[in-house]
Design an enzyme around this catalytic site. Structure first.
Site, PDB file in Angstrom:
ATOM      1  N   HIS A 155      -9.481   0.656   4.870  1.00  0.00           N
ATOM      2  CA  HIS A 155      -8.162   0.830   5.496  1.00  0.00           C
ATOM      3  C   HIS A 155      -8.310   1.729   6.723  1.00  0.00           C
ATOM      4  O   HIS A 155      -9.117   2.657   6.738  1.00  0.00           O
ATOM      5  CB  HIS A 155      -7.177   1.453   4.491  1.00  0.00           C
ATOM      6  CG  HIS A 155      -5.782   1.470   5.008  1.00  0.00           C
ATOM      7  ND1 HIS A 155      -5.321   2.470   5.843  1.00  0.00           N
ATOM      8  CD2 HIS A 155      -4.761   0.598   4.859  1.00  0.00           C
ATOM      9  CE1 HIS A 155      -4.061   2.198   6.175  1.00  0.00           C
ATOM     10  NE2 HIS A 155      -3.700   1.074   5.590  1.00  0.00           N
ATOM     11  N   GLU A 215      -6.689   4.133   7.853  1.00  0.00           N
ATOM     12  CA  GLU A 215      -6.554   5.591   7.662  1.00  0.00           C
ATOM     13  C   GLU A 215      -7.846   6.170   7.088  1.00  0.00           C
ATOM     14  O   GLU A 215      -8.201   7.316   7.376  1.00  0.00           O
ATOM     15  CB  GLU A 215      -5.334   5.887   6.768  1.00  0.00           C
ATOM     16  CG  GLU A 215      -4.043   5.709   7.554  1.00  0.00           C
ATOM     17  CD  GLU A 215      -2.878   5.160   6.749  1.00  0.00           C
ATOM     18  OE1 GLU A 215      -2.877   5.250   5.519  1.00  0.00           O
ATOM     19  OE2 GLU A 215      -1.942   4.624   7.397  1.00  0.00           O
ATOM     20  N   GLY A 241       2.215   1.983  10.607  1.00  0.00           N
ATOM     21  CA  GLY A 241       3.087   3.142  10.434  1.00  0.00           C
ATOM     22  C   GLY A 241       3.773   3.585  11.707  1.00  0.00           C
ATOM     23  O   GLY A 241       4.352   4.673  11.759  1.00  0.00           O
ATOM     24  N   SER A 294       3.439  -2.369  10.196  1.00  0.00           N
ATOM     25  CA  SER A 294       4.903  -2.306  10.338  1.00  0.00           C
ATOM     26  C   SER A 294       5.596  -3.621   9.978  1.00  0.00           C
ATOM     27  O   SER A 294       6.600  -3.979  10.597  1.00  0.00           O
ATOM     28  CB  SER A 294       5.284  -1.829  11.746  1.00  0.00           C
ATOM     29  OG  SER A 294       4.765  -0.529  11.973  1.00  0.00           O
ATOM     30  N   LYS A 342       0.048   4.266  -0.216  1.00  0.00           N
ATOM     31  CA  LYS A 342      -0.637   5.419   0.392  1.00  0.00           C
ATOM     32  C   LYS A 342      -0.480   6.650  -0.505  1.00  0.00           C
ATOM     33  O   LYS A 342      -0.424   6.518  -1.718  1.00  0.00           O
ATOM     34  CB  LYS A 342      -0.106   5.669   1.811  1.00  0.00           C
ATOM     35  CG  LYS A 342      -0.037   4.382   2.644  1.00  0.00           C
ATOM     36  CD  LYS A 342       0.155   4.643   4.105  1.00  0.00           C
ATOM     37  CE  LYS A 342       0.426   3.344   4.822  1.00  0.00           C
ATOM     38  NZ  LYS A 342       0.148   3.390   6.223  1.00  0.00           N
ATOM     39  N   GLU A 358      -5.254  -5.565  10.495  1.00  0.00           N
ATOM     40  CA  GLU A 358      -4.266  -4.509  10.701  1.00  0.00           C
ATOM     41  C   GLU A 358      -4.570  -3.785  12.013  1.00  0.00           C
ATOM     42  O   GLU A 358      -5.400  -2.859  12.038  1.00  0.00           O
ATOM     43  CB  GLU A 358      -4.332  -3.501   9.550  1.00  0.00           C
ATOM     44  CG  GLU A 358      -4.038  -4.099   8.201  1.00  0.00           C
ATOM     45  CD  GLU A 358      -3.472  -3.052   7.246  1.00  0.00           C
ATOM     46  OE1 GLU A 358      -2.334  -3.228   6.810  1.00  0.00           O
ATOM     47  OE2 GLU A 358      -4.162  -2.054   6.978  1.00  0.00           O
ATOM     48  N   ASN A 415       0.859  -1.182   0.000  1.00  0.00           N
ATOM     49  CA  ASN A 415       0.000   0.000   0.000  1.00  0.00           C
ATOM     50  C   ASN A 415       0.896   1.234   0.000  1.00  0.00           C
ATOM     51  O   ASN A 415       1.510   1.548   1.019  1.00  0.00           O
ATOM     52  CB  ASN A 415      -0.896  -0.038   1.253  1.00  0.00           C
ATOM     53  CG  ASN A 415      -1.707   1.241   1.406  1.00  0.00           C
ATOM     54  OD1 ASN A 415      -1.825   2.036   0.471  1.00  0.00           O
ATOM     55  ND2 ASN A 415      -2.262   1.443   2.595  1.00  0.00           N
TER      56      ASN A 415
HETATM   57  C1  PEP Z   1      -0.799  -0.189   5.781  1.00  0.00           C
HETATM   58  O1  PEP Z   1      -0.807   0.943   5.321  1.00  0.00           O
HETATM   59  O2  PEP Z   1      -1.704  -0.977   5.496  1.00  0.00           O
HETATM   60  C2  PEP Z   1       0.307  -0.601   6.662  1.00  0.00           C
HETATM   61  C3  PEP Z   1       0.281  -1.793   7.190  1.00  0.00           C
HETATM   62  O3  PEP Z   1       1.300   0.338   6.877  1.00  0.00           O
HETATM   63  P1  PEP Z   1       2.716   0.064   7.592  1.00  0.00           P
HETATM   64  O4  PEP Z   1       3.279  -1.203   6.998  1.00  0.00           O
HETATM   65  O5  PEP Z   1       3.546   1.262   7.254  1.00  0.00           O
HETATM   66  O6  PEP Z   1       2.467  -0.079   9.043  1.00  0.00           O
END
Ligand code: PEP
Length: 256
Positions: free
Chosen positions: A97, A99, A175, A215, A11, A169, A9
């Protein structure tokens, strides 16, 4: 057997040049394994989907959108429909997601409409679910994830649900550099699979892919992938670095 799946992703990152260059580097490094030992997708910003789709076409790498609108067409300024995404070669779409849920304010009901629209338009949704830190600390992880899954998959036939990939997630791990331990992730993945067995049937629950996101990086990917119910990874930050993303993809082939 569930084929491992790694999705990146991107973003709101990259530009017209760097998106194509990143896509080409990933494609050339993964052309031997992508599609054979592991499914791979990248989700660039809408604007770069078409160029990235061309750039990865040398390898069996799919492109996915980061969002979708649920109406088919019409007066919805700024929105993008399933048929538009399909038209430019998109295969997957992220729905719900964290965010979008927690920064933009999307509700479970809206995410449900998006999942329904994606499936109706021939796209494969990657449905993101996960608890916030306070919810985990209050012992509400299962309750939150159950509510999200039941609401976001509401009204779908088992056949439609089987086309969905679930991404667990935990919001506190996205992040932040804080990764759920493989055991913490496995525990939630196992509950999600059990729930899907109850909502649909055991065969579907055994076949549906459940990705972990939060992460993920080259240092923790293999340990996460070793867990029985972790079928792949949804990668944010580390997917913007070709070497890191390719290392994660390679780690995911462990299961195949
Ligand atoms: C994501 O945006 O779905 C995600 C898991 O981000 P990150 O790997 O940066 O934590």
């Amino acid at each position: 057997m569930r084929k491992p799946f790694v999705a990146g992703n991107w973003k709101m990152n990259t530009d017209s040049h760097s998106s194509v260059s990143l896509a080409k580097t990933i494609a050339s490094a993964c052309s031997e394994i992508a599609g054979r030992r592991v499914h791979v997708a990248v989700c660039p910003p809408f604007l770069y989907l078409e160029a990235v789709s061309r750039a990865v076409s040398v390898a069996s790498i799919a492109v996915g959108a980061q969002d979708i609108y649920y109406e088919r067409e019409g007066a919805f300024t700024g929105e993008i429909s399933a048929s538009m995404l399909k038209d430019i070669g998109c295969i997957y779409v992220l729905c719900g997601h964290s965010e979008r849920r927690h920064v933009i304010g999307e509700t479970d009901e809206l995410v449900n409409k998006k999942v329904v629209a994606a499936l109706g338009g021939g796209l494969l949704p990657i449905l993101c679910v996960g608890e916030q830190l306070a919810e985990r600390q209050a012992g509400q992880t299962d309750e939150v994830v159950t509510r999200q899954l039941k609401s976001c998959l509401a009204g779908l036939s088992n056949e439609k649900v089987s086309a969905v990939t679930i991404a667990y997630e935990p919001v506190w791990a996205i992040g932040t550099g804080l990764t759920a331990t493989p055991q913490q992730a496995q525990e939630v993945h196992a509950s999600i699979r059990k729930l899907l067995g109850e909502m649909c049937n055991a065969k579907l629950a055994g076949e549906i892919r459940i990705l972990y996101g939060g992460s993920a990086n080259p240092g923790n990917a293999a340990d996460l992938m070793r867990e029985q119910d972790i079928d792949g990874l949804l990668v944010g930050g580390a997917s913007l670095n070709a070497d890191d993303f390719v290392a994660i993809i390679q780690a995911a082939t462990y299961k195949n």
